[in-house]
Design an enzyme around this catalytic site. Structure first.
Site, mmCIF file in Angstrom:
data_model
loop_
_atom_site.group_PDB
_atom_site.id
_atom_site.type_symbol
_atom_site.label_atom_id
_atom_site.label_comp_id
_atom_site.label_asym_id
_atom_site.label_seq_id
_atom_site.Cartn_x
_atom_site.Cartn_y
_atom_site.Cartn_z
ATOM 1 N N ILE A 105 25.914 -97.690 -75.171
ATOM 2 C CA ILE A 105 26.121 -97.556 -76.607
ATOM 3 C C ILE A 105 25.446 -96.286 -77.098
ATOM 4 C CG2 ILE A 105 24.127 -99.057 -77.105
ATOM 5 C CD1 ILE A 105 25.678 -100.076 -79.594
ATOM 6 N N CYS A 106 26.065 -95.650 -78.094
ATOM 7 C CA CYS A 106 25.492 -94.492 -78.770
ATOM 8 C C CYS A 106 25.238 -93.352 -77.780
ATOM 9 C CB CYS A 106 24.222 -94.919 -79.501
ATOM 10 S SG CYS A 106 23.508 -93.661 -80.588
ATOM 11 N N GLY A 107 24.040 -92.806 -77.767
ATOM 12 C CA GLY A 107 23.726 -91.655 -76.935
ATOM 13 C C GLY A 107 23.913 -91.889 -75.455
ATOM 14 N N THR A 109 26.428 -93.101 -74.106
ATOM 15 C CA THR A 109 27.789 -92.703 -73.751
ATOM 16 C C THR A 109 27.839 -91.215 -73.410
ATOM 17 O OG1 THR A 109 28.443 -92.277 -76.060
ATOM 18 C CG2 THR A 109 28.808 -94.507 -75.194
ATOM 19 N N ALA A 156 30.390 -98.248 -76.860
ATOM 20 C CA ALA A 156 30.426 -98.441 -78.313
ATOM 21 C C ALA A 156 29.610 -97.341 -78.980
ATOM 22 C CB ALA A 156 29.862 -99.805 -78.698
#
Length: 201
Positions: A105-107, A109, A156
């Site tokens: 999720i977030c960074g 990714t 996400a």
């Protein structure tokens, strides 16, 4: 699958990790009987964006895909400011190669994008331009969605911790299923009171 036969879920911890991104995931996995074990770069405590100081259960070099049901990578400032977290992305590759699910999720990714893990898998993140800045080759596989599952990879953006949890629960298959998974999402994402009855029926 019985509770006793489940392998633990591993949650990655590192300095500047985003406290809010995995709370729904880990809390509900623990409620249904998964052991949640934390993994950090070293034996030293780490500190979250919110200032929580956490001592992990094991170090990254001790983690093996065969000992895990799932690896969860949460966002952190360090994903975008240094290469310090690259070993976690390499570990994600080992998990995916072994057929063990990975949630990012977030960074996180962006870390997986730099590792080449999003080039051939459908995925999402905070925004397509955010991942494009990594120079990765998977732009055509980017999906404008709250969360995306492609095989063993769940992704996400930072504003979608509930959708991230929904996708993880769906992938594991033994947390909530069908109507109950939808009801859980509607209750915690949309504050839909009608979902409470379905979830608890």
């Amino acid at each position: 699958m019985s509770v006793t036969s489940r392998k633990p879920v591993h949650l990655a911890l590192y300095d500047t990790f985003a406290d809010w991104e995995t709370g729904h995931t880990t809390a509900w996995l623990a409620r249904v009987g998964y052991e949640v074990r934390t993994v950090a770069p070293s034996a030293l405590p780490v500190t979250s964006i919110g200032g929580l100081r956490v001592q992990s259960d094991l170090t990254l070099d001790e983690l093996r895909p065969e000992d895990s049901a799932l690896l969860v990578l949460q966002g952190a400032d360090l994903w975008d400011t240094s290469d310090d977290l690259a070993p976690f992305a390499r570990t994600a590759r080992a998990f995916l190669d072994a057929g063990v699910p990975v949630g990012a999720i977030c960074g996180a990714t962006a870390g997986l994008a730099r590792e080449g893990l999003l080039d051939d898998r459908a995925h999402t993140s905070a925004a397509s331009v955010y991942l494009a800045a990594t120079g990765y080759g998977g732009g055509e596989r980017y999906v404008e969605a709250d969360a995306v599952t492609d095989g063993d990879l769940i992704t996400a953006g930072p504003t979608e911790p509930v959708a991230f949890a929904r996708e993880i629960f769906g992938r594991l298959g033994d947390v909530f299923e069908g109507k109950k998974l939808d009801a859980w999402f509607r209750l915690f994402h949309d504050s839909d009171p009608a979902a409470y009855e379905t979830l608890n029926s």
